[in-house]
Design a protein around this motif. Structure first.
Motif, mmCIF file in Angstrom:
data_model
loop_
_atom_site.group_PDB
_atom_site.id
_atom_site.type_symbol
_atom_site.label_atom_id
_atom_site.label_comp_id
_atom_site.label_asym_id
_atom_site.label_seq_id
_atom_site.Cartn_x
_atom_site.Cartn_y
_atom_site.Cartn_z
ATOM 1 N N LEU A 104 0.814 -1.215 0.000
ATOM 2 C CA LEU A 104 0.000 0.000 0.000
ATOM 3 C C LEU A 104 0.846 1.262 0.000
ATOM 4 C CD1 LEU A 104 -2.641 -0.924 2.725
ATOM 5 C CD2 LEU A 104 -2.852 -1.139 0.260
ATOM 6 N N ARG A 105 2.059 1.120 0.543
ATOM 7 C CA ARG A 105 2.897 2.317 0.720
ATOM 8 C C ARG A 105 3.192 2.999 -0.606
ATOM 9 N NH1 ARG A 105 8.450 2.149 3.901
ATOM 10 N NH2 ARG A 105 7.851 0.258 4.951
ATOM 11 N N GLY A 106 2.638 4.148 -0.791
ATOM 12 C CA GLY A 106 2.978 4.942 -1.971
ATOM 13 C C GLY A 106 2.393 4.450 -3.280
ATOM 14 N N PHE A 144 -5.604 2.063 15.689
ATOM 15 C CA PHE A 144 -6.087 3.296 15.051
ATOM 16 C C PHE A 144 -7.121 3.995 15.938
ATOM 17 C CE2 PHE A 144 -8.958 5.663 12.219
ATOM 18 C CZ PHE A 144 -8.052 6.472 11.549
ATOM 19 N N ARG A 147 -5.301 5.414 19.156
ATOM 20 C CA ARG A 147 -4.355 6.514 18.904
ATOM 21 C C ARG A 147 -5.013 7.695 18.196
ATOM 22 N NH1 ARG A 147 -1.125 8.730 19.447
ATOM 23 N NH2 ARG A 147 0.695 8.580 18.133
ATOM 24 N N ASP A 148 -5.726 7.423 17.107
ATOM 25 C CA ASP A 148 -6.202 8.543 16.296
ATOM 26 C C ASP A 148 -7.605 9.014 16.649
ATOM 27 O OD1 ASP A 148 -3.935 9.063 14.860
ATOM 28 O OD2 ASP A 148 -4.417 7.707 13.228
ATOM 29 N N LEU A 149 -8.426 8.140 17.238
ATOM 30 C CA LEU A 149 -9.781 8.583 17.582
ATOM 31 C C LEU A 149 -9.931 8.862 19.068
ATOM 32 C CD1 LEU A 149 -11.894 6.223 15.272
ATOM 33 C CD2 LEU A 149 -10.953 8.471 14.777
ATOM 34 N N LYS A 169 3.520 1.798 16.881
ATOM 35 C CA LYS A 169 3.841 2.682 15.759
ATOM 36 C C LYS A 169 3.720 1.969 14.418
ATOM 37 C CE LYS A 169 6.842 5.819 18.310
ATOM 38 N NZ LYS A 169 8.206 6.256 18.542
ATOM 39 N N LEU A 172 0.035 1.353 13.741
ATOM 40 C CA LEU A 172 -0.659 2.610 13.416
ATOM 41 C C LEU A 172 -0.342 3.035 11.982
ATOM 42 C CD1 LEU A 172 -2.472 4.944 14.330
ATOM 43 C CD2 LEU A 172 -0.421 6.117 15.123
ATOM 44 N N MET A 173 0.913 2.933 11.609
ATOM 45 C CA MET A 173 1.291 3.292 10.241
ATOM 46 C C MET A 173 0.514 2.425 9.240
ATOM 47 S SD MET A 173 4.844 2.652 8.233
ATOM 48 C CE MET A 173 4.587 0.906 8.253
ATOM 49 N N ARG A 176 -3.239 3.339 9.144
ATOM 50 C CA ARG A 176 -3.466 4.594 8.416
ATOM 51 C C ARG A 176 -3.324 4.396 6.907
ATOM 52 N NH1 ARG A 176 0.308 8.481 12.243
ATOM 53 N NH2 ARG A 176 -1.286 9.241 13.660
ATOM 54 N N LEU A 177 -2.328 3.633 6.509
ATOM 55 C CA LEU A 177 -2.109 3.419 5.069
ATOM 56 C C LEU A 177 -3.226 2.574 4.461
ATOM 57 C CD1 LEU A 177 1.747 2.876 4.679
ATOM 58 C CD2 LEU A 177 0.423 4.964 4.912
ATOM 59 N N LEU A 179 -6.395 2.424 5.486
ATOM 60 C CA LEU A 179 -7.608 3.251 5.357
ATOM 61 C C LEU A 179 -7.442 4.279 4.246
ATOM 62 C CD1 LEU A 179 -8.368 3.777 9.160
ATOM 63 C CD2 LEU A 179 -9.609 2.290 7.581
ATOM 64 N N ARG A 180 -6.253 4.849 4.165
ATOM 65 C CA ARG A 180 -5.974 5.823 3.122
ATOM 66 C C ARG A 180 -6.140 5.203 1.736
ATOM 67 N NH1 ARG A 180 -2.926 6.066 -0.794
ATOM 68 N NH2 ARG A 180 -2.364 8.050 -1.733
ATOM 69 N N LEU B 17 4.765 8.277 9.672
ATOM 70 C CA LEU B 17 3.377 7.863 9.466
ATOM 71 C C LEU B 17 2.817 7.051 10.631
ATOM 72 C CD1 LEU B 17 3.497 6.891 5.674
ATOM 73 C CD2 LEU B 17 2.405 8.887 6.687
ATOM 74 N N GLY B 18 3.687 6.555 11.488
ATOM 75 C CA GLY B 18 3.219 5.801 12.651
ATOM 76 C C GLY B 18 3.321 6.605 13.931
ATOM 77 N N TYR B 42 1.384 12.186 -0.714
ATOM 78 C CA TYR B 42 1.112 10.924 -0.023
ATOM 79 C C TYR B 42 0.880 11.140 1.474
ATOM 80 C CZ TYR B 42 1.450 6.025 1.153
ATOM 81 O OH TYR B 42 1.168 4.778 1.610
ATOM 82 N N THR B 49 -7.021 11.487 5.677
ATOM 83 C CA THR B 49 -7.772 10.293 6.067
ATOM 84 C C THR B 49 -8.093 10.330 7.564
ATOM 85 O OG1 THR B 49 -6.674 9.001 4.354
ATOM 86 C CG2 THR B 49 -7.683 7.760 6.151
ATOM 87 N N ARG B 54 -11.845 11.414 12.142
ATOM 88 C CA ARG B 54 -12.096 12.162 13.380
ATOM 89 C C ARG B 54 -13.411 12.909 13.306
ATOM 90 N NH1 ARG B 54 -6.005 14.165 14.798
ATOM 91 N NH2 ARG B 54 -5.416 12.291 15.930
#
Lengths: 194, 79
Positions: A104-106, A144, A147-149, A169, A172-173, A176-177, A179-180, B17-18, B42, B49, B54
């Motif tokens: 998924l990265r990039g 996710f 950490r993010d919500l 970490k 989480l990375m 995020r990737l 979902l993105r 990113l993490g 990116y 996202t 949120r």
């Protein structure tokens, strides 16, 4: 105003009004945590009930080293993850292969549309966000969400999930990737591949 | 990404990113982003996202019936 440590002490001594106070103070956060991980109200209610049953039964095990909400998050997250795993087993939907996060990265590099926030009233878009979250494997979803919500720090999330901060970490990375990437496909921001 | 990235910068971006985006961006990553629009797009899309989630995953109050059942199960007085 009585400090929480004092309320906990009173609750441990069987004071029902103190027990009620603890439940009232933390029930909204725990209910929302359940909703965000479980993705439906019925299961979120189960997580809520089981968390506070556990709290009342095991309050003497709370050491006070962390805050009570962190301790409750750990209980609730464990209950939620266990439920999700049971569900998978019952529905025979065990995913042997996790999504290929590295791929998924990039992979999509077109700029996203401006003012995306305006799309959140679009039912199809909201549905896409929700489906992407449901597709995210539970170990990543929990990180996710925390950490993010729920805005826990890396250290707090590591404590709740009983994993290392480095692991938080990485997860989480990847979350995020993942979902993105799902949103990028929905938004048709799929461009050239690296 | 059109041009070649060395592993070191890719790892630093992945690390970013993490982590917390509001934490100070490692100088090397910030410098790279200024020179590499692809990486900027990116990383920005990842930030977007998170922002979207949120906004859509806002906090709900515990519904009254759910709260009533909770206190009943716990055998506590909800008043």
């Amino acid at each position: 105003m009585i400090k929480e440590a004092e309320i906990i002490r009173m609750a441990l001594n069987g004071d029902q009004s103190a027990q009620t106070e603890l439940v009232k103070t933390h029930s909204t956060r725990i209910y929302n945590l359940g909703l965000r991980i479980m993705r439906n109200e019925e299961d979120a209610e189960d997580v809520l009930q089981e968390t506070f049953i556990t709290m009342l039964n095991k309050l003497q095990q709370f050491s006070g080293k962390s805050s009570l909400y962190t301790w409750l998050y750990r209980i609730a997250t464990n209950i939620a993850l266990q439920k999700l795993r049971e569900k998978k087993r019952l529905e025979a939907k065990i995913s042997i292969h996790e999504p290929d996060f590295e791929a998924l990265r990039g992979s999509q590099l077109r700029e996203w549309p401006e003012h995306l926030e305006e799309k959140i009233n679009d039912e199809q878009f909201r549905n896409c966000l929700s489906v992407a979250m449901e597709d995210l494997p539970e170990n990543y979803r929990a990180v996710f969400v925390l950490r993010d919500l729920e805005n826990l720090s890396t250290k707090e999330a590591a404590g709740v999930l009983e994993i290392s901060e480095a692991n938080v970490k990485v997860r989480l990375m990847r979350a995020r990737l993942f979902l993105r990437d799902k949103l990028a496909h929905h938004l048709k921001c799929v461009g050239e591949t690296r | 990404m059109k041009h070649q990235h060395d592993e070191k910068i890719m790892n630093k971006i992945a690390e970013q990113l993490g982590a917390d985006f509001n934490a100070e961006v490692i100088a090397e990553v910030a410098e790279h982003m200024r020179e590499c629009p692809d990486c900027k797009i990116y990383v920005d899309s990842v930030k977007q996202t998170i922002k979207l989630y949120r906004v859509t995953e806002s906090e709900f109050s515990v519904p009254e019936d759910v709260s009533d059942r909770l206190f009943k199960v716990l055998k506590l007085d909800n008043r």
